[in-house]
Write an enzyme that holds these catalytic residues in place. Structure first.
Site, PDB file in Angstrom:
ATOM      1  N   LEU A 171       0.490  47.191  27.165  1.00  0.00           N
ATOM      2  CA  LEU A 171       1.248  45.784  27.091  1.00  0.00           C
ATOM      3  C   LEU A 171       1.347  45.548  27.759  1.00  0.00           C
ATOM      4  CD1 LEU A 171       3.416  43.371  25.816  1.00  0.00           C
ATOM      5  CD2 LEU A 171       4.884  45.016  25.559  1.00  0.00           C
ATOM      6  N   ASP A 208      17.710  32.407  25.740  1.00  0.00           N
ATOM      7  CA  ASP A 208      19.141  31.491  26.280  1.00  0.00           C
ATOM      8  C   ASP A 208      19.751  32.278  24.883  1.00  0.00           C
ATOM      9  OD1 ASP A 208      20.812  29.965  27.297  1.00  0.00           O
ATOM     10  OD2 ASP A 208      19.462  27.671  26.309  1.00  0.00           O
ATOM     11  N   HIS A 238      24.604  39.348  27.325  1.00  0.00           N
ATOM     12  CA  HIS A 238      23.810  39.796  28.064  1.00  0.00           C
ATOM     13  C   HIS A 238      23.881  41.476  26.986  1.00  0.00           C
ATOM     14  CE1 HIS A 238      23.796  36.707  30.738  1.00  0.00           C
ATOM     15  NE2 HIS A 238      25.266  36.626  30.954  1.00  0.00           N
TER      16      HIS A 238
HETATM   17  C1  FPP Z   1      20.015  32.964  29.518  1.00  0.00           C
HETATM   18  O1  FPP Z   1      22.179  33.258  28.512  1.00  0.00           O
HETATM   19  C2  FPP Z   1      19.629  34.868  29.029  1.00  0.00           C
HETATM   20  C3  FPP Z   1      19.720  35.199  30.994  1.00  0.00           C
HETATM   21  C4  FPP Z   1      20.024  34.541  31.994  1.00  0.00           C
HETATM   22  C5  FPP Z   1      19.478  36.368  31.252  1.00  0.00           C
HETATM   23  C6  FPP Z   1      19.222  37.341  30.167  1.00  0.00           C
HETATM   24  C7  FPP Z   1      19.340  38.840  30.698  1.00  0.00           C
HETATM   25  C8  FPP Z   1      18.220  39.440  29.139  1.00  0.00           C
HETATM   26  C9  FPP Z   1      18.739  38.614  27.938  1.00  0.00           C
HETATM   27  C10 FPP Z   1      19.635  41.169  29.163  1.00  0.00           C
HETATM   28  C11 FPP Z   1      19.510  41.349  30.312  1.00  0.00           C
HETATM   29  C12 FPP Z   1      17.360  41.463  30.422  1.00  0.00           C
HETATM   30  C13 FPP Z   1      16.931  42.910  30.808  1.00  0.00           C
HETATM   31  C14 FPP Z   1      15.316  42.138  30.861  1.00  0.00           C
HETATM   32  C15 FPP Z   1      16.929  43.560  31.680  1.00  0.00           C
HETATM   33  P1  FPP Z   1      22.434  32.066  29.052  1.00  0.00           P
HETATM   34  O2  FPP Z   1      24.287  33.496  29.963  1.00  0.00           O
HETATM   35  O3  FPP Z   1      22.257  31.237  29.679  1.00  0.00           O
HETATM   36  O4  FPP Z   1      23.473  31.627  27.491  1.00  0.00           O
HETATM   37  P2  FPP Z   1      24.467  31.047  27.630  1.00  0.00           P
HETATM   38  O5  FPP Z   1      22.872  29.878  27.601  1.00  0.00           O
HETATM   39  O6  FPP Z   1      25.096  30.722  26.168  1.00  0.00           O
HETATM   40  O7  FPP Z   1      25.280  30.567  28.220  1.00  0.00           O
END
Ligand code: FPP
Length: 224
Positions: free
Chosen positions: A122, A12, A29
């Site tokens: 893994l 997150d 992201h």
């Molecule tokens: C949460 O942060 C993150 C996500 C919903 C997406 C996770 C994606 C990645 C780490 C990158 C892509 C991964 C792969 C495996 C290709 P948020 O956007 O909710 O953050 P916020 O709480 O600050 O809004």
């Protein structure tokens, strides 16, 4: 010392990091993906057998279409570029969730899972279009159609995580203390670490600090 087999992570804070440093959630992201790569490497180094990453929840469809498109593009490019390398490193990829994306992504996911299915160094479980409540409901539906007695041992056979031990550790970055519909059944006895850092800031040192701390915890599983 506790043996560490399975780490699960709620990654997150990408959006907040992106807005703060790049004026764009999407660039958060992109940066978050770099942390994913670092953590995969460190998981292999630590000889941990399973890594489960929460990449997209059933609730994330509520986000703006532009952000959703960006996230899936990121995933597509990652797989196209990296699947051979993951395979060479004997890493297995498994998707947890309902695969109902674009035809192109569905095919790519199926191809990546099949290609890496025999690997054993893994196993990366990518939770994609995943929701724990839906997983449990679907498991119950399937189980009720079977002749199996309803008990824990039989129930877990219907979850996406059948054949995978429950996580020993759950890490959530981003300074938020909630489970967000992630592995509600499987996390029953996991040690939970809430981290203040946003996912793009999380690094190998933070990860190793958690691993070290976990190994020293006295785990009772209800006993004394
Ligand atoms: C949460 O942060 C993150 C996500 C919903 C997406 C996770 C994606 C990645 C780490 C990158 C892509 C991964 C792969 C495996 C290709 P948020 O956007 O909710 O953050 P916020 O709480 O600050 O809004």
């Amino acid at each position: 010392m506790n043996h560490l087999k399975h780490v699960a992570i709620i990654m997150d804070g990408n959006g907040r990091w992106g807005v703060k440093y790049k004026k764009s959630r999407n660039l958060g992201h992109k940066e978050g993906l770099k942390t994913v790569e670092k953590i995969i490497k460190e998981t292999v180094k630590n000889k941990i057998r399973y890594l489960t990453l929460y990449a997209f929840s059933t609730e994330n469809w509520r986000r703006p279409e532009k952000e959703i498109k960006y996230l899936f593009n990121l995933l597509e490019n990652f797989l196209v570029k990296r699947i051979d390398e993951l395979h060479k490193k004997k890493i297995k990829l498994k998707i947890l969730g309902t695969k109902n994306f674009s035809k192109k992504l569905n095919t790519l996911l199926a191809f990546s899972e099949k290609k890496t299915s025999k690997n054993h160094v893994l196993q990366i479980n990518l939770a994609l279009n995943y929701g724990s409540k839906l997983e449990i409901i679907n498991a119950l539906k399937a189980m009720s159609k079977s002749k199996n007695t309803i008990n824990e041992k039989n129930f877990i056979k219907y979850l996406y995580t059948k054949d995978i031990p429950d996580p020993d550790i759950l890490i959530r970055t981003g300074n938020t203390k909630r489970l967000s519909n992630f592995l509600l059944w499987q996390l029953a006895y996991s040690e939970i670490f809430f981290e203040k850092k946003l996912w793009p800031e999380f690094n190998e040192k933070d990860y190793n600090r958690i691993i070290k701390k976990f190994k020293k915890i006295k785990r009772n599983f209800g006993n004394i």
